[in-house]
Design a protein around this motif. Sequence first.
Motif, mmCIF file in Angstrom:
data_model
loop_
_atom_site.group_PDB
_atom_site.id
_atom_site.type_symbol
_atom_site.label_atom_id
_atom_site.label_comp_id
_atom_site.label_asym_id
_atom_site.label_seq_id
_atom_site.Cartn_x
_atom_site.Cartn_y
_atom_site.Cartn_z
ATOM 1 N N ASP A 1 0.697 -1.269 0.162
ATOM 2 C CA ASP A 1 -0.184 0.089 0.003
ATOM 3 C C ASP A 1 0.930 1.331 -0.117
ATOM 4 O O ASP A 1 0.339 2.125 -0.219
ATOM 5 N N ILE A 2 2.033 1.286 0.580
ATOM 6 C CA ILE A 2 2.847 2.486 0.822
ATOM 7 C C ILE A 2 4.081 2.563 -0.299
ATOM 8 O O ILE A 2 4.872 1.575 -0.361
ATOM 9 N N ARG A 3 3.961 3.687 -1.054
ATOM 10 C CA ARG A 3 5.128 3.732 -1.955
ATOM 11 C C ARG A 3 5.822 5.376 -1.598
ATOM 12 O O ARG A 3 5.272 6.268 -1.527
ATOM 13 N N LEU A 4 7.110 5.308 -1.625
ATOM 14 C CA LEU A 4 7.841 6.587 -1.434
ATOM 15 C C LEU A 4 8.435 6.965 -2.963
ATOM 16 O O LEU A 4 8.908 5.845 -3.676
ATOM 17 N N ARG A 5 8.539 8.081 -3.446
ATOM 18 C CA ARG A 5 9.106 8.494 -4.744
ATOM 19 C C ARG A 5 9.641 9.928 -4.298
ATOM 20 O O ARG A 5 8.928 10.826 -3.688
ATOM 21 N N LEU A 6 10.957 10.286 -4.969
ATOM 22 C CA LEU A 6 11.407 11.602 -4.950
ATOM 23 C C LEU A 6 10.197 12.499 -5.634
ATOM 24 O O LEU A 6 9.754 12.156 -6.767
ATOM 25 N N LEU A 7 9.914 13.615 -4.948
ATOM 26 C CA LEU A 7 8.952 14.632 -5.245
ATOM 27 C C LEU A 7 9.513 15.404 -6.569
ATOM 28 O O LEU A 7 10.659 15.635 -6.514
#
Length: 183
Positions: free
Chosen positions: A9-15
């Motif tokens: 459910d959780i994804r991180l990505r450089l803004l």
Amino acid sequence: MFHLQVTPDIRLRLLEPRDAGAVFRALDGSREHLRRWLGFVDSVQSEADTRRFIEDGLRRYAAQNGAEMGIWYQGQLAGVVGLHYIHWTHRDTALGYWLAAGFEGRGIMTAACAGLIDHLFRELQLHRVEIRAAVENTRSRRVAERLGFRYEGCRRHAEWLYDHYVDHALYGLLADEWRGPVH
Ligand SMILES: CC(C)(COP(=O)(O)OP(=O)(O)OC[C@H]1O[C@@H](n2cnc3c(N)ncnc32)[C@H](O)[C@@H]1OP(=O)(O)O)[C@@H](O)C(=O)NCCC(=O)NCCS
């Protein structure tokens, strides 16, 4: 662009600049909730302000001196987690984070930080990560404590928040103390 799938459910990505609208709306819809602990909230009045913040994060990322990442929960932007700096001599960094009000209480920030910290220790080979939270910011302090950070002391009047100073609780975690993302 850097990204991490932390859980299904959780994804991180450089803004990136294209995220400015979503980040601004998340912040704008949570001003009262965020303003209590974050000193920059009143200075963000438009999507253009958010774009400048994102561009600054990208410059720090390119210089290997920090990053600002979006946290997506089931495809929706839930908040932001960033590295304020990276000191390569000491191999240390400090985390900052916020969640839009509707995303609290589900373990999203603890999981996002766990995924990121695992990357910082294993891939970037950092030695130390810090979290500084206002002494009375119990939700933020609990994130640090759940992740296994050690309380290292009080930094008196460490931050000016609009009309008063707050003391910071300083938390540190060393690479050999890290228990991994799932515990
Ligand atoms: C600090 C902040 C990110 C913490 O958010 P949070 O929702 O408490 O943190 P998490 O996403 O890790 O969720 C933990 C909560 O979800 C619950 N939870 C549910 N499922 C969970 C799971 N699988 N794992 C961990 N916790 C879970 C926990 O019990 C905890 O709730 P509790 O503290 O009431 O017991 C948020 O309060 C915030 O944005 N505050 C304003 C900005 C701010 O203070 N930033 C930090 C400045 S230092």
